[in-house]
Design a protein around this motif. Structure first.
Motif, PDB file in Angstrom:
ATOM      1  N   UNK A   3       0.847  -1.202   0.000  1.00 34.22           N
ATOM      2  CA  UNK A   3       0.000   0.000   0.000  1.00 34.22           C
ATOM      3  C   UNK A   3       0.880   1.250   0.000  1.00 34.22           C
ATOM      4  N   UNK A   4       1.926   1.232   0.831  1.00 36.74           N
ATOM      5  CA  UNK A   4       2.819   2.394   0.921  1.00 36.74           C
ATOM      6  C   UNK A   4       3.371   2.737  -0.462  1.00 36.74           C
ATOM      7  N   UNK A   5       3.678   1.710  -1.235  1.00 37.25           N
ATOM      8  CA  UNK A   5       4.190   1.894  -2.607  1.00 37.25           C
ATOM      9  C   UNK A   5       3.274   2.832  -3.401  1.00 37.25           C
ATOM     10  N   UNK A   6       1.961   2.704  -3.200  1.00 39.02           N
ATOM     11  CA  UNK A   6       1.002   3.502  -3.980  1.00 39.02           C
ATOM     12  C   UNK A   6       0.911   4.951  -3.478  1.00 39.02           C
ATOM     13  N   UNK A   7       1.572   5.254  -2.365  1.00 38.27           N
ATOM     14  CA  UNK A   7       1.557   6.617  -1.802  1.00 38.27           C
ATOM     15  C   UNK A   7       2.822   7.406  -2.126  1.00 38.27           C
ATOM     16  N   UNK A   8       3.696   6.812  -2.952  1.00 33.68           N
ATOM     17  CA  UNK A   8       5.001   7.464  -3.166  1.00 33.68           C
ATOM     18  C   UNK A   8       4.879   8.828  -3.841  1.00 33.68           C
ATOM     19  N   UNK A   9       3.719   9.083  -4.462  1.00 35.42           N
ATOM     20  CA  UNK A   9       3.529  10.398  -5.110  1.00 35.42           C
ATOM     21  C   UNK A   9       2.724  11.348  -4.218  1.00 35.42           C
ATOM     22  N   UNK A  10       2.530  10.974  -2.956  1.00 38.55           N
ATOM     23  CA  UNK A  10       1.596  11.726  -2.107  1.00 38.55           C
ATOM     24  C   UNK A  10       2.157  13.066  -1.631  1.00 38.55           C
ATOM     25  N   UNK A  11       3.442  13.072  -1.323  1.00 31.44           N
ATOM     26  CA  UNK A  11       4.039  14.277  -0.714  1.00 31.44           C
ATOM     27  C   UNK A  11       4.022  14.164   0.798  1.00 31.44           C
ATOM     28  N   UNK A  12       3.662  15.246   1.472  1.00 32.57           N
ATOM     29  CA  UNK A  12       3.685  15.214   2.933  1.00 32.57           C
ATOM     30  C   UNK A  12       2.651  16.150   3.526  1.00 32.57           C
ATOM     31  N   UNK A  13       2.401  15.918   4.818  1.00 36.71           N
ATOM     32  CA  UNK A  13       1.457  16.767   5.561  1.00 36.71           C
ATOM     33  C   UNK A  13       2.091  17.094   6.908  1.00 36.71           C
ATOM     34  N   UNK A  14       2.011  18.361   7.304  1.00 42.41           N
ATOM     35  CA  UNK A  14       2.414  18.744   8.669  1.00 42.41           C
ATOM     36  C   UNK A  14       1.397  19.773   9.149  1.00 42.41           C
ATOM     37  N   UNK A  15       1.030  19.684  10.421  1.00 43.10           N
ATOM     38  CA  UNK A  15       0.096  20.659  11.007  1.00 43.10           C
ATOM     39  C   UNK A  15       0.724  21.132  12.317  1.00 43.10           C
ATOM     40  N   UNK A  16       0.962  22.436  12.407  1.00 41.84           N
ATOM     41  CA  UNK A  16       1.735  22.973  13.537  1.00 41.84           C
ATOM     42  C   UNK A  16       1.039  24.162  14.192  1.00 41.84           C
ATOM     43  N   UNK A  17       0.963  24.102  15.514  1.00 33.69           N
ATOM     44  CA  UNK A  17       0.442  25.223  16.298  1.00 33.69           C
ATOM     45  C   UNK A  17       1.444  25.597  17.380  1.00 33.69           C
ATOM     46  N   UNK A  18       1.266  26.793  17.935  1.00 30.03           N
ATOM     47  CA  UNK A  18       2.133  27.293  19.001  1.00 30.03           C
ATOM     48  C   UNK A  18       1.331  27.311  20.297  1.00 30.03           C
ATOM     49  N   UNK A  19       1.871  26.671  21.327  1.00 26.32           N
ATOM     50  CA  UNK A  19       1.085  26.402  22.532  1.00 26.32           C
ATOM     51  C   UNK A  19       1.828  26.901  23.777  1.00 26.32           C
ATOM     52  N   UNK A  20       1.061  27.527  24.676  1.00 21.11           N
ATOM     53  CA  UNK A  20       1.589  27.971  25.966  1.00 21.11           C
ATOM     54  C   UNK A  20       1.205  26.953  27.040  1.00 21.11           C
ATOM     55  N   UNK A  21       2.167  26.528  27.840  1.00 15.78           N
ATOM     56  CA  UNK A  21       1.852  25.666  28.986  1.00 15.78           C
ATOM     57  C   UNK A  21       1.387  26.585  30.116  1.00 15.78           C
ATOM     58  N   UNK A  22       0.188  26.328  30.613  1.00 15.41           N
ATOM     59  CA  UNK A  22      -0.375  27.159  31.693  1.00 15.41           C
ATOM     60  C   UNK A  22      -0.280  26.393  33.021  1.00 15.41           C
ATOM     61  N   UNK A  23      -0.766  26.992  34.096  1.00 16.56           N
ATOM     62  CA  UNK A  23      -0.685  26.349  35.420  1.00 16.56           C
ATOM     63  C   UNK A  23      -1.381  24.979  35.423  1.00 16.56           C
ATOM     64  N   UNK A  24      -2.528  24.910  34.693  1.00 17.63           N
ATOM     65  CA  UNK A  24      -3.324  23.676  34.760  1.00 17.63           C
ATOM     66  C   UNK A  24      -3.364  22.884  33.474  1.00 17.63           C
ATOM     67  N   UNK A  25      -2.888  23.445  32.402  1.00 20.42           N
ATOM     68  CA  UNK A  25      -2.998  22.737  31.123  1.00 20.42           C
ATOM     69  C   UNK A  25      -2.251  23.495  30.054  1.00 20.42           C
ATOM     70  N   UNK A  26      -2.995  23.982  29.084  1.00 22.62           N
ATOM     71  CA  UNK A  26      -2.315  24.733  28.021  1.00 22.62           C
ATOM     72  C   UNK A  26      -3.293  25.639  27.305  1.00 22.62           C
ATOM     73  N   UNK A  27      -2.751  26.538  26.507  1.00 27.30           N
ATOM     74  CA  UNK A  27      -3.580  27.408  25.669  1.00 27.30           C
ATOM     75  C   UNK A  27      -2.916  27.481  24.301  1.00 27.30           C
ATOM     76  N   UNK A  28      -3.697  27.156  23.255  1.00 25.95           N
ATOM     77  CA  UNK A  28      -3.185  27.326  21.897  1.00 25.95           C
ATOM     78  C   UNK A  28      -3.180  28.827  21.644  1.00 25.95           C
TER      79      UNK A  28
END
Ligand code: GLY
Ligand code: MN
Length: 467
Positions: free
Chosen positions: A422-447
């Motif tokens: 199956x991977x062979x058939x994806x060789x023309x796919x390219x790539x995907x990345x999804x990135x956010x910037x996140x602050x660590x807060x006292x109890x969790x986080x905030x995007x």
């Protein structure tokens, strides 16, 4: 020049001073750096630690904290008539020092004498690792050391003290980072809309969004990565014509005028509609991004969050038929590194990879968490336990890299987890990345920042508005 109030710098220097008993702390500001002949220079970028403690955004300055004398100094030259003719009038060094709470200013030529006396008295001189040739030459001259020997004299105590302060972001810094993300919002929504029209060349989009960064702040925070060949992780070639059927990765951020960074990645289908194959992989990466964010809170090692993202990615890839077997066993075997051969993220602040100039392991790891040397996982820049005030990136991805696929397949590597046919058939796919910037807060986080479309529906809706 853009500066925080002088108290901000005074407080930071006092906090740094309290970590030392004696000696001097030497901060070499950046010099101009030539491009293709001496007078044609790159856009000036001040050293980030100099900016953090001394604020002044101009070349040829050296800051010193004298621990024994409890005095701070800035060494730099007042402009002369030639400078005024070419660059305009500038405040005097005294006036500049006053803006950041430093009374003691002196000509740069007096620095030699100051350092000679410090050496003669046998006092310790702490300095950070130099990362520019000009810094190395200046330190070599000041300290009388051979350039290749400088590394032996870098102060680990100063590195640790600077990291301890800079890694915890103050409220004024978070405000700046959010401004940088606001600029990134404009850059990315523009890029997403421009990708709705097939037939463009990538550089039209890359140039447009770099222009947005320049027009709203200081610059881009790193060279724009924009490609329909997102399987090359840092692809800076922008000469492909974008076509329907391709995914276009845009990994780009801005620096504000105060030099705080943003770093966002979005990946969209050229033409505006995801096909089924794209939907499957995209959703796997998006789930990894969301699950990772959910797990971010103080006390959790980022290494663990990285593996939560990896497991979520594997689950999506099993659903898409690309992987098989038990997801936990696959993540334990690090089978995901065929598809995500990089780390989940890094610290961000005055540098887009914050503090990386002092050495990645001082920033991303500590005595409790050591860096893996395994393929792919070794690129995890941040692994240590999270604390409130950290700002970091969350950037899972999935890439189909033909050469890597060929290598693993020829070794039948981890074939119990990978459907190579199956991977062979994806060789023309390219790539995907999804990135956010996140602050660590006292109890969790905030995007941080205004949300930039990232679900399949949100992206298709925004792209439809541009067609
Ligand atoms: N956004 C580029 C990087 O994190 O390396
Ligand atoms: Mn990043």
């Amino acid at each position: 020049m853009h500066l925080f109030k002088e108290e901000v710098y005074i407080k930071r220097r006092n906090a740094l001073r309290s970590e030392f008993k004696n000696g001097i702390l030497l901060f070499i500001g950046n010099q101009e750096s030539s491009f293709n002949y001496p007078a044609n220079t790159y856009a000036f970028r001040q050293d980030s630690s100099f900016l953090y403690f001394f604020g002044l955004d101009m070349p040829n300055l050296v800051g010193v904290l004298d621990i024994d004398q409890q005095k701070d100094h800035i060494f730099g030259n007042d402009v002369d008539m030639d400078d005024i003719i070419w660059m305009g009038s500038q405040p005097t060094m005294k006036e500049l020092g006053a803006k950041v709470g430093v009374e003691n200013t002196a000509n740069l030529t007096q620095l030699d004498e100051f350092i000679n006396q410090t050496i003669a008295c046998g006092r310790k001189i702490h300095f950070l690792p130099p990362y520019r040739g000009e810094h190395k030459l200046q330190l070599t001259g000041l300290l009388g050391l051979q350039p290749y020997k400088l590394v032996n004299y870098v102060s680990k105590d100063l590195i640790r003290a600077v990291v301890k302060l800079r890694e915890i972001k103050e409220a004024v810094e978070i405000e700046e980072i959010e401004k940088a993300i606001e600029i990134a919002w404009e850059m990315h929504t523009t890029s997403i809309k421009m990708a709705a029209k097939p037939g463009r060349v990538e550089q039209e989009i890359a140039g447009t969004i770099e222009g947005i960064a320049l027009s709203r702040g200081a610059a881009v925070s790193f060279p724009v990565i924009l490609s329909v060949h997102g399987e090359t992780l840092h692809n800076h070639h922008h000469d492909n014509v974008i076509e329907v059927g391709q995914m276009m990765v845009t990994d780009a951020g801005a620096e504000t005028n105060m030099h705080y960074a943003s770093d966002i990645t979005r990946t969209v289908p050229v033409g505006g509609k995801f096909n089924d194959r794209q939907k499957g992989i995209y959703q796997a990466v998006l789930n990894a991004n969301l699950k990772a964010i959910e797990a971010i809170k103080p006390g959790v090692e980022y290494r663990i969050v990285h593996f939560i993202a990896a497991k979520t990615l594997i689950e999506g890839l099993i659903e898409a038929g690309v992987m098989k077997g038990d997801a936990q066993a696959a993540v334990d075997a690090e089978a995901h590194t065929l598809f995500m051969p990089h780390g989940l993220g890094h610290m961000m602040g005055l540098d887009v990879h914050d503090l990386e100039s002092v050495g990645e392991n001082f920033v991303g790891y500590d005595e409790k968490t050591t860096r893996s040397s395994n393929f792919g996982t070794a690129y995890l820049r941040l692994g240590k336990e999270l604390k409130p005030g950290y700002v970091l990136t969350v950037e899972p991805g999935c890439y189909f890299i033909p050469a890597l696929i060929d290598q693993w397949k020829s070794e039948n590597k981890l074939a119990q987890f990978i459907n190579y046919d199956v991977v062979e058939t994806y060789k023309d796919f390219g790539g995907i990345r999804i990135e956010d910037d996140v602050l660590v807060t006292e109890n969790g986080n905030r995007v941080l920042g205004k949300p930039i479309p990232k679900t399949i529906d949100e992206i298709e809706l925004l792209m439809a508005s541009a067609i």
